[in-house]
Design a protein around this motif. Structure first.
Motif, mmCIF file in Angstrom:
data_model
loop_
_atom_site.group_PDB
_atom_site.id
_atom_site.type_symbol
_atom_site.label_atom_id
_atom_site.label_comp_id
_atom_site.label_asym_id
_atom_site.label_seq_id
_atom_site.Cartn_x
_atom_site.Cartn_y
_atom_site.Cartn_z
ATOM 1 N N LYS A 185 2.114 -4.292 8.387
ATOM 2 C CA LYS A 185 0.750 -4.713 8.730
ATOM 3 C C LYS A 185 -0.112 -4.753 7.472
ATOM 4 O O LYS A 185 -0.854 -5.692 7.239
ATOM 5 C CB LYS A 185 0.131 -3.751 9.749
ATOM 6 N N ASP A 186 -0.027 -3.691 6.696
ATOM 7 C CA ASP A 186 -0.766 -3.563 5.438
ATOM 8 C C ASP A 186 0.225 -3.801 4.308
ATOM 9 O O ASP A 186 1.122 -2.993 4.084
ATOM 10 C CB ASP A 186 -1.379 -2.161 5.338
ATOM 11 N N ARG A 187 0.063 -4.900 3.602
ATOM 12 C CA ARG A 187 1.017 -5.267 2.559
ATOM 13 C C ARG A 187 0.562 -4.868 1.167
ATOM 14 O O ARG A 187 1.058 -5.389 0.164
ATOM 15 C CB ARG A 187 1.294 -6.763 2.627
ATOM 16 N N TYR A 222 9.967 -10.900 4.140
ATOM 17 C CA TYR A 222 9.680 -9.581 4.686
ATOM 18 C C TYR A 222 9.396 -8.680 3.494
ATOM 19 O O TYR A 222 9.767 -8.993 2.366
ATOM 20 C CB TYR A 222 10.852 -9.082 5.526
ATOM 21 N N ASP A 223 8.747 -7.555 3.731
ATOM 22 C CA ASP A 223 8.281 -6.712 2.630
ATOM 23 C C ASP A 223 9.326 -5.731 2.102
ATOM 24 O O ASP A 223 9.387 -5.475 0.907
ATOM 25 C CB ASP A 223 7.041 -5.918 3.072
ATOM 26 N N ALA A 261 7.027 2.566 13.325
ATOM 27 C CA ALA A 261 6.323 2.015 14.494
ATOM 28 C C ALA A 261 4.831 1.876 14.221
ATOM 29 O O ALA A 261 4.190 0.957 14.733
ATOM 30 C CB ALA A 261 6.566 2.896 15.710
ATOM 31 N N SER A 262 4.288 2.751 13.386
ATOM 32 C CA SER A 262 2.854 2.707 13.114
ATOM 33 C C SER A 262 2.485 1.724 12.003
ATOM 34 O O SER A 262 1.339 1.293 11.928
ATOM 35 C CB SER A 262 2.335 4.108 12.773
ATOM 36 N N VAL A 263 3.438 1.352 11.140
ATOM 37 C CA VAL A 263 3.095 0.508 9.986
ATOM 38 C C VAL A 263 3.685 -0.892 10.028
ATOM 39 O O VAL A 263 3.228 -1.768 9.292
ATOM 40 C CB VAL A 263 3.505 1.175 8.647
ATOM 41 N N ARG A 264 4.660 -1.136 10.872
ATOM 42 C CA ARG A 264 5.314 -2.443 10.836
ATOM 43 C C ARG A 264 4.627 -3.467 11.730
ATOM 44 O O ARG A 264 4.159 -3.155 12.811
ATOM 45 C CB ARG A 264 6.786 -2.335 11.198
ATOM 46 N N GLU A 265 4.630 -4.679 11.220
ATOM 47 C CA GLU A 265 4.177 -5.820 12.006
ATOM 48 C C GLU A 265 5.365 -6.413 12.747
ATOM 49 O O GLU A 265 5.252 -6.825 13.893
ATOM 50 C CB GLU A 265 3.561 -6.856 11.071
ATOM 51 N N GLY A 312 14.881 -1.811 -0.827
ATOM 52 C CA GLY A 312 14.357 -2.764 -1.800
ATOM 53 C C GLY A 312 13.078 -3.393 -1.293
ATOM 54 O O GLY A 312 12.852 -3.479 -0.086
ATOM 55 N N THR A 313 12.245 -3.817 -2.235
ATOM 56 C CA THR A 313 10.991 -4.492 -1.871
ATOM 57 C C THR A 313 11.059 -5.946 -2.314
ATOM 58 O O THR A 313 11.674 -6.279 -3.330
ATOM 59 C CB THR A 313 9.771 -3.804 -2.509
ATOM 60 N N ASP A 314 10.410 -6.780 -1.559
ATOM 61 C CA ASP A 314 10.398 -8.219 -1.810
ATOM 62 C C ASP A 314 9.709 -8.532 -3.131
ATOM 63 O O ASP A 314 8.651 -7.980 -3.437
ATOM 64 C CB ASP A 314 9.682 -8.930 -0.659
ATOM 65 N N VAL A 315 10.299 -9.437 -3.903
ATOM 66 C CA VAL A 315 9.699 -9.853 -5.170
ATOM 67 C C VAL A 315 9.186 -11.291 -5.120
ATOM 68 O O VAL A 315 8.441 -11.709 -5.994
ATOM 69 C CB VAL A 315 10.690 -9.698 -6.353
#
Length: 95
Positions: free
Chosen positions: A11-13, A51-52, A82-86, A41-44
């Motif tokens: 949700k918050d990127r 996806y993030d 559950a609280s942070v994912r879109e 890993g994080t998206d570059v």
């Protein structure tokens, strides 16, 4: 061996939010006996379809994957996600 891959869109990127979630995921390492491999890993690219965060885990068997799913450490991670994912998508395959 079973490979379990999950992609998360948050949700918050913001970099801070992504870093916090990466640490929550990496915190599972060494705490769940059935978990043989953990990679985060994080998206570059940051494209519209990106996806993030990617989570790649490996297990000896389907039974080990099922034990991971209900492990208390993983349950805490599920609460955080559950609280942070879109959105999230996953794939599980044998290799």
């Amino acid at each position: 061996m079973i490979t379990h891959i999950v992609l998360f869109k948050l949700k918050d990127r913001s970099p801070e939010s992504i870093d916090t979630t990466v640490q929550v995921l990496r915190n599972m390492e060494g705490k769940i006996e059935e978990l043989r491999h953990l990679e985060v890993g994080t998206d570059v690219l940051h494209s519209e379809r990106s996806y993030d965060i990617a989570l790649v885990t490996k297990f000896d068997s389907m039974d080990a994957l099922q034990a991971y799913q209900v492990h208390p450490v993983h349950k805490k991670v599920i609460e955080h996600m559950a609280s942070v994912r879109e959105a999230s998508v996953s794939v599980d395959y044998e290799c």
